[in-house]
Design a protein around this motif. Structure first.
Motif, PDB file in Angstrom:
ATOM      1  N   MET A  86     -15.380 -53.580  -8.875  1.00 53.50           N
ATOM      2  CA  MET A  86     -16.775 -53.165  -9.039  1.00 53.50           C
ATOM      3  C   MET A  86     -17.147 -52.119  -7.985  1.00 53.50           C
ATOM      4  O   MET A  86     -17.798 -51.110  -8.280  1.00 53.50           O
ATOM      5  CB  MET A  86     -17.718 -54.380  -8.910  1.00 53.50           C
ATOM      6  CG  MET A  86     -17.662 -55.326 -10.109  1.00 53.50           C
ATOM      7  SD  MET A  86     -18.022 -54.424 -11.620  1.00 53.50           S
ATOM      8  CE  MET A  86     -16.759 -55.020 -12.694  1.00 53.50           C
ATOM      9  N   ILE A  87     -16.731 -52.385  -6.744  1.00 48.47           N
ATOM     10  CA  ILE A  87     -17.035 -51.412  -5.675  1.00 48.47           C
ATOM     11  C   ILE A  87     -16.299 -50.099  -5.934  1.00 48.47           C
ATOM     12  O   ILE A  87     -16.846 -49.002  -5.778  1.00 48.47           O
ATOM     13  CB  ILE A  87     -16.627 -51.993  -4.300  1.00 48.47           C
ATOM     14  CG1 ILE A  87     -17.345 -53.329  -4.045  1.00 48.47           C
ATOM     15  CG2 ILE A  87     -16.941 -50.990  -3.187  1.00 48.47           C
ATOM     16  CD1 ILE A  87     -18.823 -53.217  -3.898  1.00 48.47           C
ATOM     17  N   THR A  88     -15.008 -50.212  -6.348  1.00 50.30           N
ATOM     18  CA  THR A  88     -14.237 -49.009  -6.669  1.00 50.30           C
ATOM     19  C   THR A  88     -14.969 -48.165  -7.709  1.00 50.30           C
ATOM     20  O   THR A  88     -15.119 -46.952  -7.555  1.00 50.30           O
ATOM     21  CB  THR A  88     -12.846 -49.409  -7.204  1.00 50.30           C
ATOM     22  OG1 THR A  88     -12.122 -50.057  -6.158  1.00 50.30           O
ATOM     23  CG2 THR A  88     -12.063 -48.194  -7.665  1.00 50.30           C
ATOM     24  N   LEU A  89     -15.453 -48.856  -8.760  1.00 48.58           N
ATOM     25  CA  LEU A  89     -16.141 -48.127  -9.826  1.00 48.58           C
ATOM     26  C   LEU A  89     -17.446 -47.510  -9.326  1.00 48.58           C
ATOM     27  O   LEU A  89     -17.803 -46.399  -9.705  1.00 48.58           O
ATOM     28  CB  LEU A  89     -16.405 -49.062 -11.015  1.00 48.58           C
ATOM     29  CG  LEU A  89     -15.145 -49.552 -11.752  1.00 48.58           C
ATOM     30  CD1 LEU A  89     -15.521 -50.472 -12.899  1.00 48.58           C
ATOM     31  CD2 LEU A  89     -14.317 -48.381 -12.259  1.00 48.58           C
ATOM     32  N   GLN A  90     -18.138 -48.254  -8.443  1.00 48.31           N
ATOM     33  CA  GLN A  90     -19.375 -47.717  -7.866  1.00 48.31           C
ATOM     34  C   GLN A  90     -19.116 -46.423  -7.132  1.00 48.31           C
ATOM     35  O   GLN A  90     -19.835 -45.430  -7.299  1.00 48.31           O
ATOM     36  CB  GLN A  90     -19.953 -48.725  -6.860  1.00 48.31           C
ATOM     37  CG  GLN A  90     -21.080 -49.567  -7.383  1.00 48.31           C
ATOM     38  CD  GLN A  90     -21.556 -50.542  -6.303  1.00 48.31           C
ATOM     39  OE1 GLN A  90     -21.689 -50.172  -5.144  1.00 48.31           O
ATOM     40  NE2 GLN A  90     -21.773 -51.776  -6.703  1.00 48.31           N
ATOM     41  N   ILE A  91     -18.068 -46.438  -6.306  1.00 51.82           N
ATOM     42  CA  ILE A  91     -17.754 -45.227  -5.533  1.00 51.82           C
ATOM     43  C   ILE A  91     -17.354 -44.097  -6.489  1.00 51.82           C
ATOM     44  O   ILE A  91     -17.779 -42.954  -6.344  1.00 51.82           O
ATOM     45  CB  ILE A  91     -16.617 -45.505  -4.529  1.00 51.82           C
ATOM     46  CG1 ILE A  91     -17.051 -46.594  -3.545  1.00 51.82           C
ATOM     47  CG2 ILE A  91     -16.236 -44.235  -3.778  1.00 51.82           C
ATOM     48  CD1 ILE A  91     -15.943 -47.062  -2.629  1.00 51.82           C
ATOM     49  N   LEU A 128     -10.124 -38.211  -8.435  1.00 55.00           N
ATOM     50  CA  LEU A 128     -11.256 -38.816  -7.722  1.00 55.00           C
ATOM     51  C   LEU A 128     -11.110 -40.334  -7.673  1.00 55.00           C
ATOM     52  O   LEU A 128     -11.283 -40.949  -6.618  1.00 55.00           O
ATOM     53  CB  LEU A 128     -12.566 -38.419  -8.408  1.00 55.00           C
ATOM     54  CG  LEU A 128     -13.841 -38.974  -7.788  1.00 55.00           C
ATOM     55  CD1 LEU A 128     -13.987 -38.509  -6.346  1.00 55.00           C
ATOM     56  CD2 LEU A 128     -15.071 -38.552  -8.593  1.00 55.00           C
ATOM     57  N   LEU A 129     -10.757 -40.936  -8.798  1.00 62.15           N
ATOM     58  CA  LEU A 129     -10.607 -42.392  -8.818  1.00 62.15           C
ATOM     59  C   LEU A 129      -9.543 -42.833  -7.800  1.00 62.15           C
ATOM     60  O   LEU A 129      -9.743 -43.782  -7.048  1.00 62.15           O
ATOM     61  CB  LEU A 129     -10.203 -42.863 -10.223  1.00 62.15           C
ATOM     62  CG  LEU A 129      -9.816 -44.349 -10.303  1.00 62.15           C
ATOM     63  CD1 LEU A 129     -11.003 -45.243  -9.967  1.00 62.15           C
ATOM     64  CD2 LEU A 129      -9.272 -44.715 -11.678  1.00 62.15           C
ATOM     65  N   LYS A 130      -8.427 -42.122  -7.794  1.00 60.16           N
ATOM     66  CA  LYS A 130      -7.378 -42.508  -6.850  1.00 60.16           C
ATOM     67  C   LYS A 130      -7.829 -42.322  -5.408  1.00 60.16           C
ATOM     68  O   LYS A 130      -7.467 -43.098  -4.524  1.00 60.16           O
ATOM     69  CB  LYS A 130      -6.108 -41.693  -7.132  1.00 60.16           C
ATOM     70  CG  LYS A 130      -5.476 -42.061  -8.467  1.00 60.16           C
ATOM     71  CD  LYS A 130      -4.147 -41.407  -8.655  1.00 60.16           C
ATOM     72  CE  LYS A 130      -4.298 -39.922  -8.813  1.00 60.16           C
ATOM     73  NZ  LYS A 130      -3.003 -39.252  -8.963  1.00 60.16           N
ATOM     74  N   ASN A 131      -8.653 -41.280  -5.185  1.00 56.36           N
ATOM     75  CA  ASN A 131      -9.133 -41.048  -3.825  1.00 56.36           C
ATOM     76  C   ASN A 131     -10.105 -42.118  -3.338  1.00 56.36           C
ATOM     77  O   ASN A 131     -10.304 -42.259  -2.137  1.00 56.36           O
ATOM     78  CB  ASN A 131      -9.786 -39.669  -3.717  1.00 56.36           C
ATOM     79  CG  ASN A 131      -8.757 -38.569  -3.527  1.00 56.36           C
ATOM     80  OD1 ASN A 131      -7.607 -38.855  -3.161  1.00 56.36           O
ATOM     81  ND2 ASN A 131      -9.136 -37.330  -3.776  1.00 56.36           N
ATOM     82  N   THR A 132     -10.714 -42.886  -4.273  1.00 56.52           N
ATOM     83  CA  THR A 132     -11.623 -43.944  -3.817  1.00 56.52           C
ATOM     84  C   THR A 132     -10.884 -44.969  -2.968  1.00 56.52           C
ATOM     85  O   THR A 132     -11.493 -45.662  -2.161  1.00 56.52           O
ATOM     86  CB  THR A 132     -12.283 -44.680  -4.994  1.00 56.52           C
ATOM     87  OG1 THR A 132     -11.263 -45.293  -5.793  1.00 56.52           O
ATOM     88  CG2 THR A 132     -13.115 -43.753  -5.853  1.00 56.52           C
TER      89      THR A 132
END
Lengths: 215, 244, 257
Positions: free
Chosen positions: A12-17, A148-152
């Motif tokens: 959830m936090i990953t998706l938020q970021i 971007l997702l991987k950079n989170t």
């Protein structure tokens, strides 16, 4: 085993970021793209400098500078916000490129054609140019959003409690690190592979349609 | 100002470590990526499947995660140091990216040139060494520099496992007198300098490719209009994002 | 034009058949090319004329039929074809493509010298000397060190012709050699081809240049729907075509321009 409730909480936090940084980057990218396409040399220079600095510094360095270095009050105290700002800045340069490429992909004849029938700028943009530019923008934007997702994951370094953060902590308290990290690795793949397929499909479609128009 | 110059000098060993790390990663990743790219063009289905899985995994995992997997995970079997972990993790990651670049480069050899070589009675080996490889070596340079940029910036992640590369040494210098911002800014400037040098090389290499093949490259978004006219362009991706 | 008095047959193709995905593109075409003879192949696009000429170089493997070079059987669709026998044929038969197909990473000189070294085993100096001669012959002595991307279409095609000539082929096949070239540059390529014809080179060319065919060809072959409809002198074929179909084609191709 890695507790599944932690994985979901972290996700959830990953998706938020991810979503937060994406939205911020789009908001930042529009002025960047406009500056970089400007006829004014100074404005183009400013847009270029932004993209140059955003891209030239590693994302992890951005996050650490924003989190530890800059005393920005609220932003620096919440790692998730710091991550959103840092990754949003980096990504804005890439999204700016997408927008530029999309606009460049529309032949000048389309602008001239719209002008020749007396369309105003707004109609030209929304009725003529954007419908053609959008698919091109979308294909590369989708590809950049994978990066971007991987950079989170980097946000875990400054203490944001996203997936990698949980996996890391679990591995420190006895969970086999291979299991912990592979588990969340699979979760990443569940996002990156479909988005990647979508980006490639879109890209292939754009290729077909633009090459068809060319001759 | 003097203070910043002193800091830059203090950070040079860290910068050197970062550069060595990146070079070592590329020394592992590029040959591996070349082999993987050849495999992706092979007739053998199972080989292609294996390599596609390898590529999708290492391109789909966050680089930091791959680094943790190697650094913490491999301790199940053997103890690996920080530098070695970075080289293994980012060597494999860069190989996955390079695989796609080499695959596209091999596939982009114009069919007509292969036919011309055939019509001149070249053997298969001669076609590979005299037509395909020269073409690949030419077109592959700019995107490979792109991978070098990503890999060099990626070494900053080694900070997370406590390596004393550029970012790590900036942080620890900052921690000694609790003024973190300045060394971090100087480190960022150093990253910017190296990245800019590489980007500049990439542009020069790109121009050279265009001169020789007479084609507009796909890497610079500014050439989108030229791309529209370049109908004969190969069928590889047009988005630079997908090439990365 | 007089009936050609040629000694012997350079290339003989018998009953060449070729299908792509169930569609029969060549329905049994035969042709004899005498030594020193120049044959122009004309016909509507999609008629199979390009496929036919590519079969003569085995860039497409015929499904049925035979090929003879100087009376020697070099291909038989009924027998197994080895890679080395394919190369042996190609060594003797030159090919010039519509899109030139020069090696982009090599200079003009290297393009002409490379195959001589690799395929004929000529030493470096001999290959270079021969390449320079041939490039001079096609009028490109000032462009030898340039890459293909620095040359015009007409110049590239002349390099391609020199590349083929340097191999001392028994026959040269031309697959629409001027179709991809700007009209004003075509003349220079046609001039080179005409000189070759006058020098006695055996040539088989697919072309849309009716006027050129009339001047340079000894015989004209008309292919439509995968079949050779008729073959005759340029006079017979182009001025007073034996078939309504050919008449219409010639009128359409030459009339409008």
């Amino acid at each position: 085993m890695l507790d599944s409730s932690y994985v979901i909480e972290g996700l959830m936090i990953t998706l938020q970021i991810w979503v937060g940084a994406f939205l911020l980057s789009v908001i930042l990218a529009v002025p960047v793209a406009i500056l970089r396409r400007s006829d004014n040399l100074l404005l183009r220079f400013i847009g270029g400098i932004w993209a140059w600095i955003a891209r030239g510094i590693p994302p992890v360095a951005w996050l650490i500078i924003i989190y530890f270095g800059l005393s920005l009050g609220i932003i620096s105290e919440v790692p998730v916000y710091a991550a959103i700002v840092g990754l949003g800045v980096v990504n804005s340069a890439y999204i700016g490129d997408s927008i530029r490429a999309g606009l460049d992909a529309v032949p000048t004849g389309q602008w001239e054609g719209a002008a020749s029938v007396g369309m105003n700028l707004r109609d030209t943009l929304f009725r003529v140019i954007l419908p053609q530019a959008l698919p091109v923008m979308l294909a590369s934007t989708a590809a950049y959003s994978i990066t971007l997702l991987k950079n989170t994951a980097i946000a875990s370094i400054i203490g944001a409690n996203e997936m990698v953060f949980y996996a890391y902590n679990a591995s420190q308290v006895g969970v086999n690190p291979l299991v912990a990290f592979l588990t969340i690795g699979i979760v990443y793949l569940l996002f990156t592979i479909p988005v990647g397929l979508f980006a490639r499909w879109l890209d292939a479609r754009v290729m077909r349609s633009t090459t068809g128009v060319a001759s | 100002m003097e203070n910043y110059l002193d800091l830059a000098v203090d950070l040079l060993p860290g910068l050197r470590t970062s550069i060595y790390m990146a070079l070592a990663c590329l020394a592992v990743g590029l040959p591996l990526g070349f082999l993987a790219g050849m495999a992706l063009n092979s007739q053998q289905r199972w080989l292609r499947i294996v390599v596609v899985i390898f590529v999708e995994i290492f391109r789909g995992f966050p680089a930091l995660l791959t680094l943790y997997l190697v650094y913490f995970g491999l301790t199940n079997f053997l103890v690996v140091g920080r530098f070695t972990s970075v080289v293994i993790a980012f060597g494999l990651t860069s190989a996955a990216y390079a695989a796609e670049i080499f695959r596209a480069a091999i596939a982009s050899v114009p069919k007509g040139q292969l036919e011309a070589a055939q019509s001149l009675a070249f053997t298969r080996v001669q076609i590979t060494t005299r037509v395909i490889i020269p073409h690949v070596l030419n077109v592959v340079v700019p995107p490979i520099i792109g991978i070098a940029i990503i890999t060099f910036q990626g070494t900053a992640l080694a900070y997370a496992i406590g390596a004393r590369e550029l970012l790590g040494s900036a942080y620890s210098i900052g921690m000694t007198d609790f003024r973190v911002l300045e060394p971090l800014m100087v480190a960022a400037a150093l990253y910017l300098v190296v990245t800019s040098l590489l980007s500049w090389m990439e542009i020069l290499a790109d121009r050279r490719v265009q001169r020789i093949t007479g084609k507009a490259s796909r890497r610079r978004s500014g050439s989108a209009r030229k791309r529209l006219k370049g109908k004969t362009d190969d069928k590889t991706s047009k988005s630079p994002a997908l090439a990365r | 034009m007089t009936v050609p008095t040629h000694s012997g047959i350079a290339l003989s193709a018998r009953e060449i058949h070729k299908s792509f995905g169930g569609k029969e593109v060549l329905k049994g075409i035969s042709a004899d090319v005498h030594k020193g003879e120049h044959i122009a192949i004309i016909g509507p696009s999609g008629s199979g004329k390009s496929t036919f000429i590519r079969c003569l170089n085995l860039l497409e493997l015929p499904d049925a039929g035979t090929l003879d070079l100087q009376g020697e059987r070099v291909f038989d669709a009924d027998r197994r074809t080895s890679a080395s026998s394919v190369r042996a044929l190609r060594r003797r038969v030159g090919m010039v493509f519509q899109s030139f197909n020069l090696f982009a990473t090599h200079t003009a000189l290297e393009n002409v010298a490379l195959a001589q070294k690799l395929v004929l085993g000529r030493d470096k100096n001999a290959a270079r000397k021969r390449a320079e001669e041939q490039l001079e012959r096609v009028g490109l002595q000032d462009h030898m060190q340039k890459h293909p991307s620095q040359l015009s279409g007409g110049q590239q095609q002349r390099v391609a012709i020199a590349r083929s000539l340097a191999m001392d082929p028994e026959v040269i096949l031309f697959d629409e050699p001027t179709s991809a070239i700007d009209p004003e540059m075509r003349v220079e390529v046609l001039k080179v081809m005409k000189e070759l014809a006058e020098a006695g080179m055996t040539m088989l060319m697919v072309t849309h240049e009716i006027q050129f065919a009339q001047q340079a060809a000894d015989r004209v072959m008309f292919i439509a729907d995968g079949e050779a409809l008729a073959t005759g002198t340029p006079q017979e074929m182009l001025v007073d075509p034996p078939h309504e179909r050919i008449h219409r084609f010639v009128k359409a191709v030459s009339g409008v321009v």
